[in-house]
Design a protein around this motif. Sequence first.
Motif: not given
Length: 404
Positions: A27-49
Motif C-alpha cells: 500500500v505504501q509503495a502504491g502511494f509512491l507510484g510504485k507497482r508491486t505484486l504480493i505472492l501469498e501461499k494462503n487462500n486469503r490475505a492477512g491470515a494471522k491478522i
Amino acid sequence: MSANLTKQTTFDAIIIGAGACGLMCAVQAGFLGKRTLILEKNNRAGAKILISGGGRCNYTNLHTSAQQFISANPHFCKSAFAQWTVDDTISFFEAYGIQGQEKTLGQLFPTTNKAKDIVEVFTQLCQDLDQPVWLNTNVNAVEQSDEGFTVSYERDGKLGRLTAPKVVITTGGLPVQKLGATDFGMRIARQFGMNVVKPMPALVPLTITGKDRPWYEQLSGNSIFCSVSNDKISFEENILFTHWGLSGPAILQLSSYWQAGEVFYIDLLPHRDVAELIQNERLINPKKTLGLLLAGLYTRKFADALSGQLPVQKNLASLSKEDLDAIKQQIHHFKVKPAGDKGYDKAEVMRGGIDTNELSSKTMEAKKVPGLFFGGECVDVTGWLGGYNFQWAWACGFVIAQNL
C-alpha cells in the motif's frame, strides 16, 4: 505441470507474504507510484491478522518504544519506529474508517472489534492502487538474475517465474503452522549467506510435568492477578492455571525471556505484604485461622490449593516466625520451574530470526544483497504481547516501501 514463464519485468518489487508487513509495504509503495505484486501461499490475505486478539486485532500499542522489543541488537528497531510512529498507525487507519479504542495497557483495538476490518482496509487499497495480490501461490525459489531477482512459484497447478529489480520477504515466523507458517524467510536469508539468530517460540504457554503437575491441574481454569519475574524482567498481569501448566498474559510475556531449565517466581499478592496483613488481622481477630484469611484473598479453589503447603489450621495469634517466613515465601516468592513450552502452534510469535546485523536499520535492505529486503516477524525483533508486533510490522512495511 506446465511452465508459464514471465520474463518481462512489470513490477518494481515482488513482495512474498500478504501479512501485516507485506500488505503495508504494498500500500505504501502504491502511494509512491510504485507497482508491486504480493505472492501469498494462503487462500486469503492477512491470515494471522484475522486471528489476532481473539479475532479483534489489537493493531498497535500506545506505549510502543524499543524497550518492549527483544533482539540481539535492542537499538535496531528505533529507526523504523522513528520513521513510522504509533500516531502514524492511528492516523492511517482512521483515514480509512478504523477508529481505535484503548483497552488494557495501551492496547488499541478497532471499535468494531473485528480484525477483518483491518484486513479489508488493505485489500481495498491494494485493489484501488493496482497492487495485485496472488493468493494460493507457493514460492519455490528466489534467485539473483540480470533483471535483479527471479522468483519461481507454483499457482493453480502451474509453475511460473517472475522477475523484478527488488524482492521483499515478509513471510512471518514459525507460528502458526495451520496458517501456513514456515521458515521460508530464514531459508532465503541463509541461501544468500546471511546469519540467522536461533528461532524459538515466544509469547507461549509454559508446561509443568512430574510431581508438580497435579498441583497445577487442580487449579485448571483459575486466573489470578500476579507479578511474575526472573533475573531479567518482571510483568504484572493475570496468570491462568491449566491442566498442563501456566498461561495468561503475564506468563506469555515472561516466556519470551525464559530459557529451558530456568526458574522464575510468582508474587501471588503484588503490592501487598502478607505478613503485614496477618499482623493487622491479629490485632482485630487473633483466633482467625490462616485458612480463613487466605479465603478472603483468593478464590476458594486457590486457597484450598495453598492449604497443602501452609499451616492453614493455625490461628493467626499462634503463627511462629518460621510459619510467617514460610507464608511469605509461598505467597511472594512462589517458585516455578517449567518443563518446557507449548511450541510454535501455541506461540503468538517467534523470537530470533534474521540477524539484524545483516540488515540496514534505515531501509531493512540486506547489506550483502542489494535489492533484497526483509521485514516483520522473520527478523530478530520480537515485541511484547499487546499490539507491539503489529506496530513493528507496519513500520517495517512503510520503511521498505520508501526504499523500493
